[in-house]
Design a protein around this motif. Structure first.
Motif, PDB file in Angstrom:
ATOM      1  N   VAL A 247       0.809  -1.254   0.018  1.00 44.88           N
ATOM      2  CA  VAL A 247       0.048   0.005  -0.151  1.00 44.88           C
ATOM      3  C   VAL A 247       0.940   1.173   0.140  1.00 44.88           C
ATOM      4  N   HIS A 248       2.300   1.117  -0.338  1.00 42.01           N
ATOM      5  CA  HIS A 248       2.834   2.227  -0.559  1.00 42.01           C
ATOM      6  C   HIS A 248       3.456   3.037   0.566  1.00 42.01           C
ATOM      7  N   LEU A 249       3.385   2.210   1.776  1.00 39.44           N
ATOM      8  CA  LEU A 249       3.684   3.140   3.061  1.00 39.44           C
ATOM      9  C   LEU A 249       5.080   2.730   3.759  1.00 39.44           C
ATOM     10  N   THR A 250       5.940   2.105   3.206  1.00 37.90           N
ATOM     11  CA  THR A 250       7.202   1.431   3.722  1.00 37.90           C
ATOM     12  C   THR A 250       7.750   2.665   4.208  1.00 37.90           C
ATOM     13  N   ARG A 251       7.979   3.900   3.712  1.00 34.30           N
ATOM     14  CA  ARG A 251       8.572   5.100   4.312  1.00 34.30           C
ATOM     15  C   ARG A 251       7.959   5.755   5.572  1.00 34.30           C
ATOM     16  N   ARG A 252       6.646   5.156   5.692  1.00 31.66           N
ATOM     17  CA  ARG A 252       5.880   5.851   6.653  1.00 31.66           C
ATOM     18  C   ARG A 252       5.852   4.977   7.875  1.00 31.66           C
ATOM     19  N   LEU A 253       6.352   3.797   8.055  1.00 32.39           N
ATOM     20  CA  LEU A 253       5.947   2.755   8.886  1.00 32.39           C
ATOM     21  C   LEU A 253       6.240   3.137  10.371  1.00 32.39           C
ATOM     22  N   SER A 258      -1.583   9.912  13.348  1.00 30.76           N
ATOM     23  CA  SER A 258      -2.107  11.218  13.245  1.00 30.76           C
ATOM     24  C   SER A 258      -1.439  12.152  12.352  1.00 30.76           C
ATOM     25  N   GLU A 259       0.052  11.943  11.999  1.00 28.24           N
ATOM     26  CA  GLU A 259       0.584  12.643  11.107  1.00 28.24           C
ATOM     27  C   GLU A 259       0.542  12.265   9.460  1.00 28.24           C
ATOM     28  N   LEU A 260      -0.300  11.441   9.276  1.00 24.83           N
ATOM     29  CA  LEU A 260      -0.399  10.957   7.696  1.00 24.83           C
ATOM     30  C   LEU A 260      -1.361  11.992   6.994  1.00 24.83           C
ATOM     31  N   ALA A 261      -1.077  12.071   5.802  1.00 23.39           N
ATOM     32  CA  ALA A 261      -2.030  12.876   5.098  1.00 23.39           C
ATOM     33  C   ALA A 261      -3.557  11.889   4.924  1.00 23.39           C
ATOM     34  N   TYR A 262      -4.534  12.429   4.251  1.00 21.59           N
ATOM     35  CA  TYR A 262      -5.708  12.005   4.006  1.00 21.59           C
ATOM     36  C   TYR A 262      -5.722  10.498   3.358  1.00 21.59           C
ATOM     37  N   GLY A 263      -4.855  10.957   2.278  1.00 20.21           N
ATOM     38  CA  GLY A 263      -4.857   9.613   1.074  1.00 20.21           C
ATOM     39  C   GLY A 263      -3.866   8.534   1.602  1.00 20.21           C
ATOM     40  N   GLU A 264      -2.994   8.941   2.472  1.00 20.31           N
ATOM     41  CA  GLU A 264      -2.432   7.788   3.216  1.00 20.31           C
ATOM     42  C   GLU A 264      -3.068   6.971   4.436  1.00 20.31           C
ATOM     43  N   LYS A 265      -3.869   7.705   4.868  1.00 23.40           N
ATOM     44  CA  LYS A 265      -4.782   7.073   5.745  1.00 23.40           C
ATOM     45  C   LYS A 265      -5.624   6.232   5.231  1.00 23.40           C
ATOM     46  N   ARG A 266      -6.344   6.556   3.952  1.00 19.13           N
ATOM     47  CA  ARG A 266      -7.231   5.469   3.276  1.00 19.13           C
ATOM     48  C   ARG A 266      -6.310   4.603   2.810  1.00 19.13           C
ATOM     49  N   LEU A 282     -13.668  -6.979   1.085  1.00 19.72           N
ATOM     50  CA  LEU A 282     -14.678  -6.169   0.996  1.00 19.72           C
ATOM     51  C   LEU A 282     -14.382  -4.735   1.128  1.00 19.72           C
ATOM     52  N   LEU A 283     -14.602  -3.745   0.169  1.00 16.16           N
ATOM     53  CA  LEU A 283     -13.955  -2.400   0.258  1.00 16.16           C
ATOM     54  C   LEU A 283     -15.311  -1.463   0.275  1.00 16.16           C
ATOM     55  N   ASP A 284     -15.477  -0.586   1.346  1.00 18.60           N
ATOM     56  CA  ASP A 284     -16.551   0.201   1.352  1.00 18.60           C
ATOM     57  C   ASP A 284     -16.090   1.638   1.010  1.00 18.60           C
ATOM     58  N   GLU A 285     -16.511   2.187  -0.252  1.00 12.23           N
ATOM     59  CA  GLU A 285     -16.194   3.588  -0.499  1.00 12.23           C
ATOM     60  C   GLU A 285     -14.731   3.655  -0.429  1.00 12.23           C
ATOM     61  N   PRO A 286     -13.700   3.109  -1.017  1.00 15.13           N
ATOM     62  CA  PRO A 286     -12.197   3.638  -0.809  1.00 15.13           C
ATOM     63  C   PRO A 286     -11.809   4.525  -1.397  1.00 15.13           C
ATOM     64  N   LEU A 287     -12.717   5.276  -2.263  1.00 16.96           N
ATOM     65  CA  LEU A 287     -12.285   6.534  -2.933  1.00 16.96           C
ATOM     66  C   LEU A 287     -12.868   7.783  -2.302  1.00 16.96           C
ATOM     67  N   ALA A 288     -13.826   7.527  -1.363  1.00 12.81           N
ATOM     68  CA  ALA A 288     -14.408   8.698  -0.569  1.00 12.81           C
ATOM     69  C   ALA A 288     -13.567   9.679  -0.172  1.00 12.81           C
ATOM     70  N   GLY A 289     -13.747  11.007  -0.459  1.00 15.97           N
ATOM     71  CA  GLY A 289     -13.201  12.104   0.131  1.00 15.97           C
ATOM     72  C   GLY A 289     -12.001  12.238  -0.673  1.00 15.97           C
ATOM     73  N   MET A 290     -11.464  11.591  -1.665  1.00 15.72           N
ATOM     74  CA  MET A 290     -10.159  11.670  -2.396  1.00 15.72           C
ATOM     75  C   MET A 290     -10.485  12.943  -3.506  1.00 15.72           C
ATOM     76  N   SER A 291      -9.196  13.509  -3.694  1.00 12.97           N
ATOM     77  CA  SER A 291      -9.245  14.317  -4.882  1.00 12.97           C
ATOM     78  C   SER A 291      -8.761  13.502  -6.218  1.00 12.97           C
ATOM     79  N   HIS A 292      -9.150  14.172  -7.243  1.00 13.05           N
ATOM     80  CA  HIS A 292      -8.927  13.397  -8.573  1.00 13.05           C
ATOM     81  C   HIS A 292      -7.507  12.644  -8.646  1.00 13.05           C
ATOM     82  N   GLU A 293      -6.501  13.362  -8.140  1.00 10.38           N
ATOM     83  CA  GLU A 293      -5.167  12.784  -8.508  1.00 10.38           C
ATOM     84  C   GLU A 293      -5.147  11.546  -7.320  1.00 10.38           C
ATOM     85  N   GLU A 294      -5.585  11.759  -6.226  1.00 12.72           N
ATOM     86  CA  GLU A 294      -5.761  10.389  -5.339  1.00 12.72           C
ATOM     87  C   GLU A 294      -6.589   9.413  -5.700  1.00 12.72           C
ATOM     88  N   ARG A 295      -7.495   9.598  -6.197  1.00 15.30           N
ATOM     89  CA  ARG A 295      -8.469   8.764  -6.986  1.00 15.30           C
ATOM     90  C   ARG A 295      -7.658   7.859  -7.813  1.00 15.30           C
TER      91      ARG A 295
END
Length: 364
Positions: A247-253, A258-266, A282-295
């Motif tokens: 999920v591309h979070l190796t550098r944030r392990l 609380s310091e993560l950006a919204y897209g990182e939290k998703r 099962l994924l419940d609205e995984p794209l909710a609240g994201m910008s176009h680039e994040e989607r």
């Protein structure tokens, strides 16, 4: 109430033993000042000063101070314990393929339906949320579920993950009837859900969040070794770091959530579900609240995650969902309206009238 609050502040909030340690410290000091030193009513003033000193100089309370002391003592040994495990993930990333242990399905069930629903209904008093739904998902399939607000999607999803017990009908997962089963038991079998609203431990790090989820699959519901060091649980480090890479979070392990950006939290929310090695996610609205680039980034992420996995996705972003899934199930007023490929759904007159409002009419 005052004793409970003081004990929690002294011992440490958010821990199992912190309040107990704080209560023991408070009671010991109060007895010491009253009985041993015989200070009379002055003991309250002195105890208050001691309380202030503890709060000022032990900012993370007694439990946190002990944890910091333990980390300081063991810091010299930590690299030797964790280096071999952590070295495997960057190597996999350089090769362009992150491997993550997946739960093995029962023999003979790698093809055909992984999830089957027959006549599923849910009634809340006089309100019928879902009615006689038949639904099936094959191994390795990426299925989308759409429907207008009030179509019964959330209730249907909760019944699939055993959060809500159906009024009538049956749910079969990998050949086993899970109707009425609890959420924890369903997760142990390999059926996991990520939530629309992030269900994260904000005060813990990304690594600690993933460890909690991975332990659910590695250790099961309960074992007597719950005090064992995380570094001594076989396979835990590899599972956590493999999930973080996926999920591309190796550098944030080691960053607090609380310091993560919204897209990182998703992405971490999805990672929590993946860390338990589900055979059906099962994924419940995984794209909710994201910008176009994040989607765009998340759709690419979900496509990579879907390799060798079975996914069921609910989302209101039609363009992204049509790009991601292979088949779509449309719900309307609690019932199944139609199923088909994205192209078939786009050109279906019933869907355009009931949900899409003619948005894709020119694409038919």
């Amino acid at each position: 109430m005052l004793l409970a609050e003081s004990a929690t502040a002294i011992g440490g909030a958010g821990t199992l033993f912190g309040p107990l340690l704080g209560a023991a410290t408070w009671l010991y000091l109060s007895d010491l000042f009253q009985v041993t030193f015989k200070l009379g009513t002055t003991w309250k003033l002195i105890l208050g000063l001691v309380f202030v000193l503890l709060v000022v100089f032990l900012r993370r309370s007694i439990a946190g101070g002990l944890a910091d002391l333990y980390m300081l003592i063991t810091r010299g040994r930590q690299p030797a314990q964790t280096a071999p495990a952590s070295a495997t993930v960057p190597a996999a990333q350089r090769m362009g393929a992150v491997t993550l242990k997946q739960r093995q399905s029962p023999a003979g069930r790698q093809s055909g339906p992984i999830l089957q629903v027959k006549g599923l209904s849910k009634r809340y008093g006089g309100l019928l949320a879902n009615k006689d739904i038949d639904f099936s998902v094959d191994h390795g399939e990426i299925r989308g579920i759409i429907g207008p607000n009030g179509a019964g999607k959330s209730t249907f999803f909760k019944m699939l993950t055993c959060e809500v017990e159906p009024t009538t009908g049956a749910i079969t997962f990998e050949g086993r009837d899970i109707t009425g089963m609890g959420v924890v038991d369903a997760c142990q079998l390999g059926l996991t859900k990520s939530y629309q609203i992030n269900q994260l431990f904000e005060r813990l790090t990304v690594r600690q969040n993933l460890q909690i989820s991975a332990l659910a699959e590695i250790r099961g519901k309960f074992k007597l070794d719950f005090l064992k060091s995380m570094n001594r649980v076989p396979g835990l480090t590899e599972q956590v770091e493999g999930t973080a890479a996926l999920v591309h979070l190796t550098r944030r392990l080691d960053a607090p959530v609380s310091e993560l950006a919204y897209g990182e939290k998703r992405r971490l929310e999805i990672g929590l579900a993946l860390a338990s090695s589900p055979s059906l996610l099962l994924l419940d609205e995984p794209l909710a609240g994201m910008s176009h680039e994040e989607r765009v980034e998340t759709v690419a992420l979900l496509k990579s995650i879907a390799q060798g996995r079975t996914l069921v996705v609910i989302d209101h972003d039609m363009d992204s969902l049509f790009e991601l899934v292979e088949r779509i199930t449309v719900l309307q007023e609690g019932s199944l309206l139609v199923e088909g490929t994205p192209e078939e759904i786009k050109s279906n007159a019933k869907v355009q009238e009931a949900y899409l409002g003619g948005v894709y009419e020119e694409m038919a």
